[in-house]
Design a protein around this motif. Structure first.
Motif: not given
Length: 150
Positions: A68-69, A71, A107, A134-137, A139
Motif C-alpha cells: 500500500h505504499g 514508507s 494516497a 502523503w502521495s505516492h509520487d 513521499r
C-alpha cells in the motif's frame, strides 16, 4: 389523502433527504497483527463513529505496508484502506470522514508510531501528534490535522 398522512410522508421524505453524506461511508478494510489490541480498539472507535470495519489478520504487516505504499517513516501498527485511500495507524474517524468528503489528491493519511491519546491508544497519557497526508509520487508528507494537549 388526509393532511395528516401528507405531513407524515413529507416528514419521511425530508428525513431521507437530510441523511448526511457520511451515512454512506464506505467499508474500512483493516489489516492487523492478530495479537494487537490497540488495532482492535481503533476499529471500535471507527465503528462507534458509524464506520463499518472489516478486520483482516496477518503476521506479515510489512508486506501489507509495502503493498500500500506506506514508507517506514509513516508506519504504525495497522494499515487500512477505505474508498481507495490508505489509512495508516491511529487516524481519528473525523479525519477519515473529512478525507472522504474533501477527496484531496493524496494516497492516504497516517499517524506514525503509536501516540498516546490517539484513538485506540487511550492510555491515560496524552501526546501531541499530527495526522499526515502523503502521495505516492511525493513521499514528503504534509500535515492534514494536528492534535495538541495545550
Amino acid at each position: 389523502m388526509t393532511s395528516s398522512l401528507r405531513l407524515t410522508l413529507a416528514g419521511a421524505l425530508l428525513a431521507v433527504i437530510a441523511i448526511p453524506a457520511w451515512a454512506e461511508t464506505p467499508v474500512v478494510e483493516m489489516h492487523k497483527d492478530p495479537n494487537c489490541g490497540c488495532c482492535t480498539a481503533w476499529a471500535e472507535h471507527l465503528e462507534a463513529e458509524g464506520f463499518e470495519v472489516r478486520q483482516h489478520e496477518t503476521r506479515d504487516m510489512r508486506a501489507v505496508k509495502i503493498e500500500h505504499g506506506v514508507s517506514p517513516g509513516l508506519a504504525s501498527c495497522h494499515t487500512a484502506v477505505v474508498d481507495g485511500y490508505v489509512i495508516e495507524g491511529h487516524v481519528p474517524a473525523a479525519d477519515i470522514r473529512r478525507l472522504l468528503e474533501e477527496r484531496p489528491d493524496v494516497a492516504g493519511l497516517a499517524v506514525p508510531g503509536m501516540p498516546h491519546g490517539s484513538p485506540g491508544m487511550e492510555t491515560g497519557r496524552q501526546d501531541d501528534y499530527a495526522v499526515l497526508g502523503w502521495s505516492h509520487d511525493d513521499r514528503t508528507p504534509a500535515i492534514f490535522n494536528e492534535y495538541t494537549q495545550d
